[in-house]
Every structure is written in structure tokens, then in C-alpha cells.
Design a protein around this motif. Structure first.
Motif, PDB file in Angstrom:
ATOM      1  N   VAL A  26      14.919  23.878  41.556  1.00 38.55           N
ATOM      2  CA  VAL A  26      15.000  25.375  42.012  1.00 38.55           C
ATOM      3  C   VAL A  26      14.360  25.785  40.644  1.00 38.55           C
ATOM      4  N   PHE A  27      13.434  26.179  40.709  1.00 38.28           N
ATOM      5  CA  PHE A  27      12.583  26.615  39.139  1.00 38.28           C
ATOM      6  C   PHE A  27      11.862  28.490  39.620  1.00 38.28           C
ATOM      7  N   VAL A  28      11.932  29.338  38.434  1.00 39.82           N
ATOM      8  CA  VAL A  28      11.695  30.300  38.659  1.00 39.82           C
ATOM      9  C   VAL A  28      11.132  31.009  37.295  1.00 39.82           C
ATOM     10  N   HIS A  29      10.065  30.883  38.269  1.00 41.18           N
ATOM     11  CA  HIS A  29       8.446  31.465  37.476  1.00 41.18           C
ATOM     12  C   HIS A  29       8.937  33.170  36.781  1.00 41.18           C
ATOM     13  N   ASP A  30       8.135  32.986  35.387  1.00 42.86           N
ATOM     14  CA  ASP A  30       8.490  34.631  34.322  1.00 42.86           C
ATOM     15  C   ASP A  30       8.206  35.247  35.454  1.00 42.86           C
ATOM     16  N   ASP A  31       7.321  35.647  36.545  1.00 43.89           N
ATOM     17  CA  ASP A  31       7.550  37.128  37.040  1.00 43.89           C
ATOM     18  C   ASP A  31       8.145  37.097  38.404  1.00 43.89           C
ATOM     19  N   GLY A  32       9.514  36.496  38.514  1.00 45.20           N
ATOM     20  CA  GLY A  32      10.312  36.132  39.461  1.00 45.20           C
ATOM     21  C   GLY A  32       9.827  35.644  40.500  1.00 45.20           C
ATOM     22  N   ALA A  33       9.034  34.540  40.630  1.00 45.27           N
ATOM     23  CA  ALA A  33       8.825  33.990  41.592  1.00 45.27           C
ATOM     24  C   ALA A  33       9.733  32.340  41.428  1.00 45.27           C
ATOM     25  N   VAL A  34      10.662  31.942  42.989  1.00 47.93           N
ATOM     26  CA  VAL A  34      11.347  30.979  42.888  1.00 47.93           C
ATOM     27  C   VAL A  34      10.502  29.876  44.166  1.00 47.93           C
ATOM     28  N   ARG A  35      10.703  28.240  43.499  1.00 49.93           N
ATOM     29  CA  ARG A  35       9.861  27.224  44.147  1.00 49.93           C
ATOM     30  C   ARG A  35      11.100  26.138  43.916  1.00 49.93           C
ATOM     31  N   VAL A  36      10.776  25.779  45.196  1.00 47.46           N
ATOM     32  CA  VAL A  36      12.225  24.660  45.453  1.00 47.46           C
ATOM     33  C   VAL A  36      10.931  23.543  45.778  1.00 47.46           C
ATOM     34  N   ARG A  66       2.208  15.704  36.092  1.00 55.77           N
ATOM     35  CA  ARG A  66       2.193  17.076  36.568  1.00 55.77           C
ATOM     36  C   ARG A  66       1.799  16.795  38.036  1.00 55.77           C
ATOM     37  N   PHE A  67       2.778  18.286  38.323  1.00 50.84           N
ATOM     38  CA  PHE A  67       2.694  18.681  39.636  1.00 50.84           C
ATOM     39  C   PHE A  67       2.825  19.984  40.063  1.00 50.84           C
ATOM     40  N   ASP A  68       2.228  20.217  40.544  1.00 49.48           N
ATOM     41  CA  ASP A  68       1.718  21.352  41.057  1.00 49.48           C
ATOM     42  C   ASP A  68       3.383  22.088  42.043  1.00 49.48           C
ATOM     43  N   LEU A  69       3.530  23.290  41.934  1.00 48.56           N
ATOM     44  CA  LEU A  69       5.054  23.869  42.301  1.00 48.56           C
ATOM     45  C   LEU A  69       4.703  24.526  43.699  1.00 48.56           C
ATOM     46  N   GLU A  70       3.020  24.673  43.865  1.00 55.06           N
ATOM     47  CA  GLU A  70       2.693  25.191  44.721  1.00 55.06           C
ATOM     48  C   GLU A  70       2.649  24.788  46.231  1.00 55.06           C
ATOM     49  N   THR A  71       1.868  23.137  45.665  1.00 49.31           N
ATOM     50  CA  THR A  71       1.546  22.511  46.588  1.00 49.31           C
ATOM     51  C   THR A  71       2.235  21.188  46.561  1.00 49.31           C
TER      52      THR A  71
END
Length: 119
Positions: A26-36, A66-71
Motif C-alpha cells: 500500500v502506497f500513499v502519495h503526497d496528495d493523499g491518493a492510495v495505490r495498492v 521502475r513501475f507505474d503505480l497507476e497502471t
């Protein structure tokens, strides 16, 4: 299958486990968005939560893939792709929708997949 994300407790990255034994990062971006994502790098299984997160991507600490957290797209090579999962709210809790686990393969199926180069 929904897996609760838990409380970040000030962390920007942590792992969660599913009842079937899979692990996710689980990653939390600086803007508060969460990616799993999957917890291990698809290249050699490096622990992605120990990697550097910047500009919407995570860099594996072992071999710098390196991996894109969105895709989930690997920006280092086209041979690997990281599993990414949607985050949803259920009953006031944030969860990752990690889908169902892949069915277990028999030894025969594993050997055929290996011979094809799939495993």
C-alpha cells in the motif's frame, strides 16, 4: 476479494495480507491518493515497500526496476508488469479489491507451463 488497508499510522508504505496468503503493498502519495500493488517485484520478488516512490512510480530496491503505480507498467523493460488493484470504500473502511487467487496448478500443468516459458 476485499482486503482492508488498515490505518496508515503516519506511514507512506506498508504491506497487507489477504486471507488466502497473498501480500500486497500500500502506497500513499503526497496528495493523499492510495495505490495498492503486489508486494513483491515481478522481476525477482524484491520488497517494493522498501523502494523509492517518486513521480507516480515505485523503484524496486533490489535491481532498480521502475513501475507505474497507476497502471503497473514496467518503465525499465516490457518483460514485467506489476499487479495493481483498485481501492474502494466499504462500510466506512478502505479496502483493496484484489480479485480471486489464481487456481493452483497440478505438477503436470506447471511442467507444461515451464516448458512453454510461462513459468
Amino acid at each position: 476479494m476485499l482486503v482492508p488497508l488498515g490505518d496508515p499510522d503516519g506511514r507512506s508504505a506498508w504491506t497487507i495480507g489477504s486471507p488466502d496468503g497473498r501480500e500486497f503493498a500500500v502506497f500513499v502519495h503526497d496528495d493523499g491518493a492510495v495505490r495498492v500493488t503486489d508486494a513483491g517485484c515481478p522481476h525477482r520478488g524484491g520488497p517494493l515497500i522498501e523502494g523509492r516512490v517518486r513521480d507516480g512510480e515505485v523503484r524496486c530496491p533490489w535491481h532498480w526496476y521502475r513501475f507505474d503505480l497507476e497502471t503497473g507498467e514496467c518503465r525499465t523493460t516490457d518483460r514485467h508488469e506489476l499487479g495493481v488493484y483498485p481501492v474502494v470504500e466499504r462500510d466506512g473502511r478502505w479496502c483493496a479489491d484484489v480479485g480471486e487467487p489464481a487456481p493452483a496448478l497440478s505438477w503436470s500443468e506447471r511442467l507444461r507451463a515451464h516448458a512453454r516459458g510461462d513459468g
